[in-house]
Write a protein that holds these residues in place. Sequence first.
Motif: not given
Length: 560
Positions: A307-318, A322-326, A368-371
């Motif tokens: 569940q902790k990993e899921q909370e961390t992974a759910q930040d994928l939109d950010t 970041y990748g697109e703005l860079l 790196r952000y896209f990866s």
Amino acid sequence: MAFDGLFTKAIVSELQQLKTGRISKIHQPNSQEIIFQIRANNKNHKLLVSLHPSFSRLQLTDEVLTNPQEPPLFCMVLRKQLEGGMITSIKQHETDRIVTISVQARNELGDQIERKLVIEIMGRHSNLILLDASRDMIIDSMKHLPPSVNSYRTVLPGQPYIPAPPQDKLNPFEVTETEFSEIAGTLQEPKDIVRRFAGFSPLTAAELLYRLDNQASFSIWQSFLQSFSAESMKPTVVENDRKTVFSAVELTHAEGTAQSFSTLGDLLDKVYFARAERERVKSQAIDLERWLSNEIAKLENKMKKLQKEQETAQDLDTLKLYGELLTANSYMLQKGDKEVTVDNYYEQGTVVTIPLDPRKSPIDNAQRYFSRYSKAKTALVRIAEQLEKTKDDIEYFEMVRQQVYQASPIDIEEIREELVELGFMRARKSKKKVKAKKPKPESFVSSAGIPISVGKNNKQNDYLTFKLSARDHIWLHTKDIPGSHVVIHDAEPDAQTIEEAAGLSAYFSKARESSSVPVDYTAVRHVKKPSGAKPGFVIYFEQKTVFVTPDEDLVRKLRK
């Protein structure tokens, strides 16, 4: 509880019906219990001797105990010495919890021999001793006591039998009216009676004091003692929130719900059997219970981490942002920058500060952000799958643990087999190959005479539902609560049979201690097993629901 000397007197009185009966079979279900099957007065009886430290007793029983495939050595000795023998007497030693059963049998040459069974009901010091009556010599005993353990007497084969040390107390049945009058004034509390007279427990003493009611009445004393004889007994159990007490006589002083029984055997089955059965299972399955608890704890920890990993992974939109703005602002960046603040063109009028790796180029930072976005997206799918599997495993192990708690000894082996077959446990080493047997659900009969079956573990559940039952039979299960599959072997059972079967379903479920338990029922043809589902898991439809409260007395009444 009150299995004292007076209760023993009552038991011996009830057992007199076994005199002249023949011992047809002897079984030893476990290290603490012996069952004698006796044919007396054109009727079969089962005499149970239990040396359990908390449930030691002697009684007639109607309950069924499972026997091991190989009889223990002591059981074989009893069979050799007693099977086919006739019971000539059953006597109590004064008012002690010691009963001697004399048996007239024949040896291998056909010569007549006299044997005695001495049953000592003394809690953790209880014992069952087989004697050669002609010499009072010990042939064998369930518990061996060498001199190093007991300096007063040795209980070993070949040793003379020495009775347990006598109590320095008065025999209540030998007290004269004069003696009673002299003593009566000193009997103020139950402990005063227990200290002066043999055979009394604090419960029985409290009942006597309540009946005397500060009167030095010898007639009440005599009447009370006489009530422990066969013709005067009123076997009674009184239950309240704190405890359960019982006696061979009516307990007029005890507070709680009283229940009367026709025999002492029925009373003791009510009080002890479920508890003793649980103890039998516990001794056989203590390692299995510990293993299941450990597995559930490990799975629950795994669930928290996922569940902790899921909370961390759910930040994928950010990460994707970041990748697109860079990428769009790469012209502004230089290698060595630690962060950059850029306009967020997805939300007009806002800016975003993006952390950078100063060792990487602007394009490499974007990549790196896209990866990380790609990995997080894949991880979310994997974590969701792992969470679902972990949740299913916890639910499964919880169900198995509940089955272990309510199992009989024979059900435990089937539960072990199931866990081995599913790869959760390793098979235990065994010298002998045990031939696989068909699962055997427990059988009951409704008040209307309709057979009912109950699966006590997942192997039995699947076998009962998909092999043993007809498509139009009625299937029951507690609604959204782990429990047994129950089948009424009839297409159109009456309402009372459905209610009784629902009561069995509620009793053999996790809701055993609850009230108003919802139980679904439907035709067996509406019960399906999903592809790849674990044993015991099913789905069903077109069900109706009844609400029942589990009742142990109903279970005992319906047990076949």
